[in-house]
Design an enzyme around this catalytic site. Structure first.
Site, short mmCIF file in Angstrom:
data_model
loop_
_atom_site.label_atom_id
_atom_site.label_comp_id
_atom_site.label_asym_id
_atom_site.label_seq_id
_atom_site.Cartn_x
_atom_site.Cartn_y
_atom_site.Cartn_z
N LEU A 127 0.83 -1.20 0.00
CA LEU A 127 0.00 0.00 0.00
C LEU A 127 0.87 1.26 0.00
O LEU A 127 2.07 1.19 0.30
CB LEU A 127 -0.91 -0.04 1.23
CG LEU A 127 -1.90 -1.22 1.22
CD1 LEU A 127 -2.46 -1.51 2.60
CD2 LEU A 127 -3.03 -0.94 0.23
N PRO A 128 0.28 2.42 -0.30
CA PRO A 128 1.10 3.63 -0.45
C PRO A 128 1.86 4.06 0.81
O PRO A 128 3.06 4.34 0.73
CB PRO A 128 0.08 4.70 -0.86
CG PRO A 128 -1.06 3.96 -1.45
CD PRO A 128 -1.12 2.65 -0.72
N THR A 164 6.41 0.56 1.85
CA THR A 164 7.43 1.38 2.53
C THR A 164 6.68 2.37 3.41
O THR A 164 5.97 3.24 2.88
CB THR A 164 8.29 2.14 1.51
OG1 THR A 164 8.94 1.20 0.66
CG2 THR A 164 9.35 2.97 2.24
N LYS A 205 15.41 -0.08 5.23
CA LYS A 205 15.00 0.48 3.93
C LYS A 205 15.25 2.00 3.88
O LYS A 205 15.82 2.51 2.92
CB LYS A 205 13.52 0.16 3.71
CG LYS A 205 12.81 0.97 2.68
CD LYS A 205 12.99 0.43 1.29
CE LYS A 205 12.34 1.38 0.27
NZ LYS A 205 12.60 1.01 -1.09
N LYS A 265 9.56 10.82 -0.79
CA LYS A 265 8.77 10.15 0.27
C LYS A 265 9.73 9.43 1.23
O LYS A 265 9.63 9.55 2.45
CB LYS A 265 7.81 9.15 -0.37
CG LYS A 265 7.11 8.27 0.65
CD LYS A 265 6.42 7.05 0.03
CE LYS A 265 6.04 6.06 1.13
NZ LYS A 265 5.50 4.80 0.65
P1 NAD Z 1 0.73 2.44 -6.19
O1 NAD Z 1 0.13 3.75 -5.80
O2 NAD Z 1 0.95 2.13 -7.63
O3 NAD Z 1 -0.15 1.25 -5.58
C1 NAD Z 1 -0.81 1.28 -4.35
C2 NAD Z 1 -2.14 0.57 -4.51
O4 NAD Z 1 -2.80 0.50 -3.24
C3 NAD Z 1 -3.12 1.32 -5.47
O5 NAD Z 1 -3.51 0.42 -6.50
C4 NAD Z 1 -4.27 1.73 -4.55
O6 NAD Z 1 -5.54 1.69 -5.22
C5 NAD Z 1 -4.18 0.65 -3.48
N1 NAD Z 1 -4.85 1.02 -2.24
C6 NAD Z 1 -4.73 2.17 -1.51
N2 NAD Z 1 -5.49 2.10 -0.39
C7 NAD Z 1 -6.09 0.89 -0.42
C8 NAD Z 1 -7.01 0.23 0.44
N3 NAD Z 1 -7.45 0.81 1.55
N4 NAD Z 1 -7.42 -1.01 0.11
C9 NAD Z 1 -6.98 -1.60 -1.02
N5 NAD Z 1 -6.11 -1.05 -1.89
C10 NAD Z 1 -5.69 0.20 -1.59
O7 NAD Z 1 2.10 2.35 -5.38
P2 NAD Z 1 3.36 1.38 -5.70
O8 NAD Z 1 4.31 2.08 -6.60
O9 NAD Z 1 2.85 0.03 -6.04
O10 NAD Z 1 4.04 1.36 -4.26
C11 NAD Z 1 3.53 0.59 -3.19
C12 NAD Z 1 4.50 0.68 -2.04
O11 NAD Z 1 5.78 0.19 -2.45
C13 NAD Z 1 4.73 2.11 -1.54
O12 NAD Z 1 4.81 2.08 -0.14
C14 NAD Z 1 6.05 2.49 -2.18
O13 NAD Z 1 6.76 3.46 -1.43
C15 NAD Z 1 6.78 1.16 -2.19
N6 NAD Z 1 7.82 1.04 -3.23
C16 NAD Z 1 7.59 1.48 -4.49
C17 NAD Z 1 8.59 1.34 -5.45
C18 NAD Z 1 8.36 1.80 -6.87
O14 NAD Z 1 9.33 1.88 -7.64
N7 NAD Z 1 7.12 2.09 -7.27
C19 NAD Z 1 9.82 0.76 -5.11
C20 NAD Z 1 10.02 0.30 -3.82
C21 NAD Z 1 9.00 0.44 -2.88
#
Ligand code: NAD
Length: 304
Positions: free
Chosen positions: A65-66, A94, A169, A244
């Protein structure tokens, strides 16, 4: 093979859930976004009508999740109410260390075993199943989580107790943010001093200034291995996500009274770059702001 609930099927979670399904697990997937649900279904997951539906009768739960508030909400309103107590709970998002510890404490008090297991590696690594997981939790929690994390990653490391995965991390990403800023500065100075940038790379990548930011992720187009710099800084790791993580690191440093001046300077630089329109660009595009020849007008209302 196990029945797994996967909540949060965004850029990262979509590929991770698909890899669990590809390995033969029965993945019951939930996301607030119907597009994300459709993409997961196309990759072998079973769409669930609600979080409770996804969580019924599972052996493992993965959340991606975000931010901390989403994780706390999903755990308090769904996971801790609907998952079987025998399920291993893995939060791979994260988030801030404090929320990670609080949620793990609540899960433990409710009789669950939970680990925080944030990842290093971006969307391509999530799709390819080559992420690095940093895991916080008990030995028992780590042992229960590892078989699932192994499917989604190539390296899985037990960092310590609850919250230790998130701590590792953000320390790593604070270091990355600061070394990239320093690498950008060094290339800009080298150019202004009349050095050929490839020559400077050849020297510094073999000398004491070497770092991952230089040799694996060089911010200069056409120098070093292929990186986002060669694609006008598209793709890669967005400045908004680096910002972030830098903010999470600053928050954590403040909570324990750690002095992190380099991290603080780097955070300000990424903030300024994001405010000037760089949020969606790869974080190595910071070099364009450091080099004053890059003239992009500040976004309206965001001028600094
Ligand atoms: P994203 O925004 O693409 O995905 C998050 C998903 O969570 C969305 O599809 C959203 O609809 C869903 N969501 C939010 N609240 C919800 C709820 N209450 N119930 C169900 N679903 C819900 O984000 P991402 O890029 O996939 O990143 C996810 C996590 O991974 C973050 O914490 C980010 O910091 C971490 N991360 C991302 C990357 C990257 O390169 N994108 C790399 C390492 C870590």
């Amino acid at each position: 093979m196990a029945r797994v609930a996967f909540i949060g099927l965004g850029n990262m979670g979509g590929g991770m859930a698909a890899n669990l399904a590809k390995a033969g697990h029965e993945v019951h997937a939930f996301d607030l976004s119907s597009d994300a649900m459709e993409r997961a279904a196309a990759k072998g997951c079973t769409p669930a009508a609600s979080p409770a539906d996804a969580l019924a009768g599972v052996e493992a739960v993965v959340t991606m999740l975000p931010a901390g508030r989403h994780v706390a909400e999903v755990y308090r309103t769904a996971v801790l109410l609907s998952a079987p107590k025998s399920a291993i709970l893995m939060d791979c998002s994260t988030i801030d260390v404090a929320t990670a510890k609080t949620v793990a404490g609540e899960a433990g008090a409710a009789g669950f075993t939970m680990v925080d297991a944030p990842v290093s590696g971006g969307i391509a690594a999530a799709d390819a199943g080559t992420l690095t997981f940093m895991v916080g939790g008990t030995d028992e929690g780590f042992a229960a989580a590892q078989p699932f994390l192994d499917v989604m990653g190539k390296t899985v490391i037990h960092a310590g107790d609850a919250g230790a995965g998130q701590a590792a991390k953000i320390c790593n990403n604070m270091l990355l943010g600061a070394t990239m800023a320093a690498t950008c500065e060094a290339f800009v100075l080298a150019q202004k001093l009349g050095l050929d940038l490839q020559t400077f790379y050849d020297i510094s990548s073999k000398a004491s200034g070497q770092s991952w930011s230089m040799t694996s992720y060089c911010p200069v187009p056409g120098v070093g291995p292929e990186t986002p710099a060669d694609r006008d800084y598209e793709g890669g790791f967005a400045t908004a996500l680096m910002l972030k993580d830098m903010k999470l690191a600053m928050e954590a440093a403040q909570s324990v009274g750690a002095y992190v001046p380099m991290g603080g300077e780097a955070e300000e630089l990424y903030q300024r770059f994001a405010d000037r329109g760089g949020a969606g660009k790869d974080f190595s595009a910071l070099i364009k702001m450091i080099d004053d020849s890059w003239q992009v007008p500040p976004a309206p209302g965001n001028a600094k």
